[in-house]
Design an enzyme around this catalytic site. Structure first.
Site, PDB file in Angstrom:
ATOM      1  N   LYS A 124     -10.076  51.179  13.569  1.00  0.00           N
ATOM      2  CA  LYS A 124      -9.812  50.703  14.928  1.00  0.00           C
ATOM      3  C   LYS A 124     -11.116  50.423  15.682  1.00  0.00           C
ATOM      4  CE  LYS A 124      -5.280  50.800  15.056  1.00  0.00           C
ATOM      5  NZ  LYS A 124      -4.484  49.578  15.326  1.00  0.00           N
ATOM      6  N   TYR A 143      -8.997  55.910   9.668  1.00  0.00           N
ATOM      7  CA  TYR A 143      -8.155  55.310  10.702  1.00  0.00           C
ATOM      8  C   TYR A 143      -8.960  55.067  11.981  1.00  0.00           C
ATOM      9  CZ  TYR A 143      -4.576  54.582  14.231  1.00  0.00           C
ATOM     10  OH  TYR A 143      -3.846  54.054  15.259  1.00  0.00           O
TER      11      TYR A 143
END
Length: 345
Positions: free
Chosen positions: A218, A214
């Site tokens: 990003k 994750y």
């Protein structure tokens, strides 16, 4: 203008210090009382729930004339649209299907925007996931977090850029493209940074780490933006990244089960921002910040440096590798030609 690329890397030695300042000390910057989006059209992806829905409410509060909710589930989108219409009966609110795990869906959505919208001023790319277990998208072979949070989001951004440029208000201000980001990019370890090729290294179940995947998904958006803004003039489209911080009441961690679900809820209750405050970061990026925010990462309602890694010699090499691999992945959609066209007159 001093943007994120021009700022010195953050010297905060401990990420919890960044977290504390971002969660508890930063103060919201709300739009001016006379700010209006009357006549404008906006797209909000993932706008049926959580921060996307709250951002839609705040855009409509500014008298936005037309809103496109881009959602994976039309049923849930229609329910959200009905609630929004009760709040803002004068606005035109539509639900368009968009599945960020499908290249075909992303392309179909962009084609519809080009053919059916006479005007497009704002795009807020908010859709995202945190996957707790490894899984791949059958049509692409990529791990789901990478696919949704990075590759498909960058594809949609590239496809929307020329539409935003062409359909913004004639002789008016630049259009806006804001991509939802996360302060956790600053804590990303990016353990597979040396992998060649890089993007396929996320697709190995043996290296799957739900947190790092994750964080890195990003971070990749920051890396891509580093080069993207060289192709896009701030006079045409202002592109930026906005972090809402940790917010309670969202569905980002909807896959969490068991004791962890309770822990996440408790953590959100005790430390999380409200959705109203979190979504205000997106609205600030769209209506308060100007050309100075082009190509920038906005955190705590301010322009913030990217991850320190990007400013290193290794970071420079990896940034170019990510750029080249991403454009190669998106070659089927003509991404490189689209970006080259954005440099035109």
């Amino acid at each position: 203008m001093v943007g994120s690329k021009d700022l010195p890397p953050s010297t905060t030695p401990f990420f919890p210090n960044v977290f504390f300042n971002n969660q508890f000390r930063a103060k919201p910057q709300w739009p001016a009382p006379d700010m209006t989006l009357l006549g404008q059209t906006a797209i909000v992806t993932g706008g049926n729930t959580g921060l996307g829905y709250e951002a839609a409410v705040q855009l409509l509060d500014l008298k936005l004339s037309r809103l496109i909710l881009a959602v994976r589930s039309p049923e849930k989108g229609n329910s959200a649209a009905a609630a929004l219409r009760k709040l803002h009966p004068r606005a035109m609110i539509e639900v368009w299907p968009l599945d960020m795990s499908s290249y075909d869906s992303v392309q179909a959505f962009a084609r519809r925007a080009e053919s059916q919208l006479s005007r497009l001023d704002i795009a807020l790319l908010n859709a995202g996931v945190i996957k707790l277990t490894f899984g791949t998208v059958a049509s692409t072979g990529h791990e789901e977090t990478l696919q949704v949070n990075y590759i498909s989001t960058m594809l949609l951004a590239v496809l929307l850029l020329p539409i935003l440029k062409a359909k913004r208000q004639p002789s008016g201000p630049p259009a806006r493209l804001t991509i939802v980001s996360a302060a956790l990019t600053l804590a990303a370890k990016f353990p597979n940074r040396a992998a060649i090729p890089l993007l396929p290294s996320f697709d190995d179940p043996a290296t799957f780490d739900r947190e790092e995947h994750y964080h890195s998904s990003k971070l990749l958006a920051h890396i891509f933006l580093w080069n993207l803004v060289d192709y896009v003039s701030a006079d045409d489209v202002i592109v930026n990244l906005a972090d809402p911080a940790w917010c309670k009441g969202t569905e980002l961690a909807r896959d969490v089960q068991g004791p962890m679900k309770l822990a996440v809820k408790l953590f959100g209750t005790t430390t999380g921002r409200t959705k109203r405050v979190g979504a205000s970061c997106f609205i600030d990026a769209i209506v308060n910040k100007g050309k100075e925010s082009h190509g920038c990462f906005l955190m705590s309602w301010k322009i913030h440096p990217f991850s320190a890694f990007l400013y290193t010699p290794e970071g420079t090499i990896v940034t170019q590798r990510v750029w080249d691999e991403t454009l190669a992945e998106l070659d089927f959609a003509g991404a490189r030609a689209i970006l080259e066209s954005m440099k035109g007159v």
